[in-house]
Design a protein around this motif. Sequence first.
Motif, PDB file in Angstrom:
ATOM      1  N   TYR A  95       0.893  -0.723  -0.331  1.00  0.00           N
ATOM      2  CA  TYR A  95       0.134   0.110   0.347  1.00  0.00           C
ATOM      3  C   TYR A  95       0.866   1.781   0.172  1.00  0.00           C
ATOM      4  O   TYR A  95       2.047   1.211   0.449  1.00  0.00           O
ATOM      5  N   LEU A  96       0.309   2.229  -0.268  1.00  0.00           N
ATOM      6  CA  LEU A  96       0.511   3.413   0.086  1.00  0.00           C
ATOM      7  C   LEU A  96       0.103   4.873   0.064  1.00  0.00           C
ATOM      8  O   LEU A  96      -0.828   4.048  -0.479  1.00  0.00           O
ATOM      9  N   PRO A  97       0.015   5.902   0.542  1.00  0.00           N
ATOM     10  CA  PRO A  97      -0.980   6.919   0.860  1.00  0.00           C
ATOM     11  C   PRO A  97      -1.251   7.551  -0.067  1.00  0.00           C
ATOM     12  O   PRO A  97      -0.742   7.202  -0.994  1.00  0.00           O
ATOM     13  N   SER A  98      -2.281   7.702  -0.196  1.00  0.00           N
ATOM     14  CA  SER A  98      -3.276   7.966  -1.301  1.00  0.00           C
ATOM     15  C   SER A  98      -2.753   9.829  -1.555  1.00  0.00           C
ATOM     16  O   SER A  98      -1.937   9.764  -3.168  1.00  0.00           O
ATOM     17  N   PHE A  99      -1.779  10.579  -1.076  1.00  0.00           N
ATOM     18  CA  PHE A  99      -1.759  10.899  -0.931  1.00  0.00           C
ATOM     19  C   PHE A  99      -0.686  11.448  -1.704  1.00  0.00           C
ATOM     20  O   PHE A  99       0.037  12.548  -2.301  1.00  0.00           O
ATOM     21  N   PHE A 100       0.689  10.737  -1.252  1.00  0.00           N
ATOM     22  CA  PHE A 100       1.945  10.653  -1.917  1.00  0.00           C
ATOM     23  C   PHE A 100       1.480   9.989  -3.842  1.00  0.00           C
ATOM     24  O   PHE A 100       2.464   9.524  -3.314  1.00  0.00           O
ATOM     25  N   THR A 101       0.457   9.634  -4.194  1.00  0.00           N
ATOM     26  CA  THR A 101       0.341   8.980  -5.414  1.00  0.00           C
ATOM     27  C   THR A 101      -0.174  10.405  -5.904  1.00  0.00           C
ATOM     28  O   THR A 101       0.052  10.356  -7.410  1.00  0.00           O
ATOM     29  N   THR A 102      -0.367  11.710  -5.184  1.00  0.00           N
ATOM     30  CA  THR A 102      -0.608  12.802  -5.916  1.00  0.00           C
ATOM     31  C   THR A 102       0.727  13.784  -5.960  1.00  0.00           C
ATOM     32  O   THR A 102       0.486  14.944  -6.615  1.00  0.00           O
ATOM     33  N   ALA A 103       1.158  13.838  -4.943  1.00  0.00           N
ATOM     34  CA  ALA A 103       3.042  14.460  -5.010  1.00  0.00           C
ATOM     35  C   ALA A 103       3.626  13.272  -3.691  1.00  0.00           C
ATOM     36  O   ALA A 103       3.032  12.643  -3.020  1.00  0.00           O
ATOM     37  N   SER A 104       4.444  13.735  -4.231  1.00  0.00           N
ATOM     38  CA  SER A 104       5.700  12.024  -3.234  1.00  0.00           C
ATOM     39  C   SER A 104       6.842  12.777  -2.810  1.00  0.00           C
ATOM     40  O   SER A 104       7.044  14.165  -3.206  1.00  0.00           O
ATOM     41  N   LEU A 105       7.441  12.213  -2.407  1.00  0.00           N
ATOM     42  CA  LEU A 105       9.147  12.466  -1.697  1.00  0.00           C
ATOM     43  C   LEU A 105      10.115  12.723  -2.624  1.00  0.00           C
ATOM     44  O   LEU A 105       9.720  13.021  -4.148  1.00  0.00           O
ATOM     45  N   PRO A 106      10.953  13.842  -3.048  1.00  0.00           N
ATOM     46  CA  PRO A 106      11.809  14.220  -3.905  1.00  0.00           C
ATOM     47  C   PRO A 106      12.893  12.724  -4.371  1.00  0.00           C
ATOM     48  O   PRO A 106      13.205  11.630  -3.750  1.00  0.00           O
ATOM     49  N   PHE A 107      13.359  13.372  -5.889  1.00  0.00           N
ATOM     50  CA  PHE A 107      13.733  12.176  -6.892  1.00  0.00           C
ATOM     51  C   PHE A 107      15.050  11.922  -6.106  1.00  0.00           C
ATOM     52  O   PHE A 107      15.787  10.485  -6.120  1.00  0.00           O
ATOM     53  N   LYS A 108      15.791  12.409  -5.666  1.00  0.00           N
ATOM     54  CA  LYS A 108      17.071  12.166  -5.186  1.00  0.00           C
ATOM     55  C   LYS A 108      17.620  13.241  -3.706  1.00  0.00           C
ATOM     56  O   LYS A 108      16.811  13.663  -3.127  1.00  0.00           O
ATOM     57  N   ASN A 109      18.191  12.862  -3.522  1.00  0.00           N
ATOM     58  CA  ASN A 109      19.084  12.977  -1.997  1.00  0.00           C
ATOM     59  C   ASN A 109      19.261  14.843  -2.194  1.00  0.00           C
ATOM     60  O   ASN A 109      19.705  15.579  -2.876  1.00  0.00           O
TER      61      ASN A 109
ATOM     62  N   TYR B 188       2.910   5.281 -11.633  1.00  0.00           N
ATOM     63  CA  TYR B 188       2.002   3.971 -11.766  1.00  0.00           C
ATOM     64  C   TYR B 188       1.254   4.134 -10.781  1.00  0.00           C
ATOM     65  O   TYR B 188      -0.015   4.079 -11.090  1.00  0.00           O
ATOM     66  N   ALA B 189       2.059   4.466  -9.214  1.00  0.00           N
ATOM     67  CA  ALA B 189       1.384   4.418  -8.669  1.00  0.00           C
ATOM     68  C   ALA B 189      -0.152   5.350  -8.691  1.00  0.00           C
ATOM     69  O   ALA B 189      -1.004   5.369  -8.180  1.00  0.00           O
ATOM     70  N   TRP B 190      -0.106   6.178  -9.493  1.00  0.00           N
ATOM     71  CA  TRP B 190      -1.013   7.788  -9.866  1.00  0.00           C
ATOM     72  C   TRP B 190      -2.305   6.731 -10.575  1.00  0.00           C
ATOM     73  O   TRP B 190      -3.018   7.204 -10.405  1.00  0.00           O
ATOM     74  N   LEU B 191      -1.322   5.891 -11.483  1.00  0.00           N
ATOM     75  CA  LEU B 191      -2.172   5.281 -12.241  1.00  0.00           C
ATOM     76  C   LEU B 191      -3.194   4.614 -11.925  1.00  0.00           C
ATOM     77  O   LEU B 191      -4.385   4.225 -12.166  1.00  0.00           O
ATOM     78  N   VAL B 192      -2.532   4.075 -10.814  1.00  0.00           N
ATOM     79  CA  VAL B 192      -3.597   3.434  -9.743  1.00  0.00           C
ATOM     80  C   VAL B 192      -4.398   3.769  -8.970  1.00  0.00           C
ATOM     81  O   VAL B 192      -5.821   3.214  -8.942  1.00  0.00           O
ATOM     82  N   TYR B 193      -4.365   4.858  -8.282  1.00  0.00           N
ATOM     83  CA  TYR B 193      -4.502   5.876  -7.511  1.00  0.00           C
ATOM     84  C   TYR B 193      -5.850   5.940  -8.383  1.00  0.00           C
ATOM     85  O   TYR B 193      -7.311   5.782  -7.826  1.00  0.00           O
TER      86      TYR B 193
ATOM     87  N   HIS C 274      19.006  16.824   0.461  1.00  0.00           N
ATOM     88  CA  HIS C 274      19.678  17.203   1.528  1.00  0.00           C
ATOM     89  C   HIS C 274      19.199  18.849   1.981  1.00  0.00           C
ATOM     90  O   HIS C 274      19.989  19.515   2.451  1.00  0.00           O
ATOM     91  N   LYS C 275      17.948  18.025   2.266  1.00  0.00           N
ATOM     92  CA  LYS C 275      16.851  19.355   2.571  1.00  0.00           C
ATOM     93  C   LYS C 275      16.049  19.186   3.255  1.00  0.00           C
ATOM     94  O   LYS C 275      16.515  17.927   3.899  1.00  0.00           O
ATOM     95  N   THR C 276      16.270  19.969   4.407  1.00  0.00           N
ATOM     96  CA  THR C 276      14.831  18.919   5.881  1.00  0.00           C
ATOM     97  C   THR C 276      13.567  19.580   5.854  1.00  0.00           C
ATOM     98  O   THR C 276      12.950  19.101   6.806  1.00  0.00           O
ATOM     99  N   VAL C 277      13.715  20.312   5.003  1.00  0.00           N
ATOM    100  CA  VAL C 277      12.220  20.737   4.015  1.00  0.00           C
ATOM    101  C   VAL C 277      12.144  20.888   2.420  1.00  0.00           C
ATOM    102  O   VAL C 277      12.952  21.212   1.703  1.00  0.00           O
ATOM    103  N   PHE C 278      10.412  19.680   2.026  1.00  0.00           N
ATOM    104  CA  PHE C 278      10.876  19.802  -0.001  1.00  0.00           C
ATOM    105  C   PHE C 278       9.394  19.913   0.024  1.00  0.00           C
ATOM    106  O   PHE C 278       8.548  19.511   1.397  1.00  0.00           O
ATOM    107  N   VAL C 279       8.913  20.770  -0.670  1.00  0.00           N
ATOM    108  CA  VAL C 279       7.491  21.154  -0.732  1.00  0.00           C
ATOM    109  C   VAL C 279       6.739  20.859  -2.139  1.00  0.00           C
ATOM    110  O   VAL C 279       7.853  20.943  -3.257  1.00  0.00           O
ATOM    111  N   ARG C 280       5.921  19.889  -2.335  1.00  0.00           N
ATOM    112  CA  ARG C 280       6.273  19.324  -3.662  1.00  0.00           C
ATOM    113  C   ARG C 280       4.139  19.852  -4.043  1.00  0.00           C
ATOM    114  O   ARG C 280       3.571  19.418  -2.707  1.00  0.00           O
ATOM    115  N   LYS C 281       4.158  20.430  -4.941  1.00  0.00           N
ATOM    116  CA  LYS C 281       2.202  20.524  -5.712  1.00  0.00           C
ATOM    117  C   LYS C 281       2.051  19.348  -6.489  1.00  0.00           C
ATOM    118  O   LYS C 281       2.358  19.294  -7.260  1.00  0.00           O
ATOM    119  N   GLY C 282       0.936  19.177  -6.347  1.00  0.00           N
ATOM    120  CA  GLY C 282       0.114  17.980  -6.618  1.00  0.00           C
ATOM    121  C   GLY C 282      -1.218  18.515  -7.654  1.00  0.00           C
ATOM    122  O   GLY C 282      -1.335  19.758  -7.270  1.00  0.00           O
TER     123      GLY C 282
END
Length: 332
Positions: A40-54, A239-244, A56-64
């Motif tokens: 399973y994945l949290p549904s919110f993380f199928t529309t806005a997810s983690l950064p693709f790479k490191n 892929y996760a977004w398509l499934v969701y 080196h930040k303590t805060v990251f913002v992503r719009k979905g």
Amino acid sequence: MGRKKISDVTNESSLVPLDNTVAELFELDSTREKKKQIAYLPSFFTTASLPFKNMHKTVFVRKGSQGLTLTLTSPKNVPFGKYGRLLLSVLTTHAVISKNTEGPVLIEYASLSDLLKELQLPKQRGKDIREQIECFANASFAFEQRVEELQAAYLFKDLYPNGDYPKKDVTVKTVTTGNIRFTTGVQYKEIESEIKEAMVGRFKIILSDEFTAFCQKHAVPIDYEVYKEIGSPIGKDIYAWLVYRNNANFDKVFIPRHRLVEQFIPVEEGKNPNLVNVNYARITELLKEIKEKFYKEVKFEINKDGSGITLFKSPTPVLKKDPRYALITADI
């Protein structure tokens, strides 16, 4: 293996309703072909997810999509990349299937090898997973969603003095926010000696009660083996977004190019605007690859004028009461 097993499936998932007999679907039958793995994945993380790479930040913002903004925070470094996504799916799965619906969930692994086995990763990836565990420790995510829609004014007549509400439809802007910790505690032991390299084990991960409750109400099932095999973090997100999306009720929906880019490979302000075209091309390439290799049933059309894609209702890879699948935790 020394790890606490959690096998009962909750019926709290709003995306895939489950009945009391669903656990029978996940019993392993040695006389049959090995079942594929569901996670399973949290549904919110199928529309806005983690950064693709490191980052080196303590805060990251992503719009979905759908007016969603996701903000990740961590005292040291936010989770990232493909291994961060795999670990998130395992944590989410334990939250979803936990018997505990009103408190934190304890997950234990006797060794790092046990965790890697559940993740279906080779031992060479131990360092990467330890790094992600440290990122998730004390990390949290905040979400804000702004939705605007027309509704009948009488639904809000109590907000108007003397009930004197407008006779026509009104514009309603709904703002929803939340702040959720992934864990409330992480512990593991490092054993050093003069004769062998340092050993790591006795992992204890306590999922927060708010993360557990959130996942039990807002999670989407995925074919974990497919999710793991998709090489790029962007491909995993698509892929996760398509499934969701295919868990929702719709016949077809048009998604404009700028929305796809904003969600999956956003372009920072001040960057070359041609990157929008480059990133959109990358997204469409990944869509084609996913359809060809991982999700053959998905139906979409890439508009020839470059304006976006039309997504059609498609069969979901993981169906309710699908006997082909076992929970990722079932045979650990």
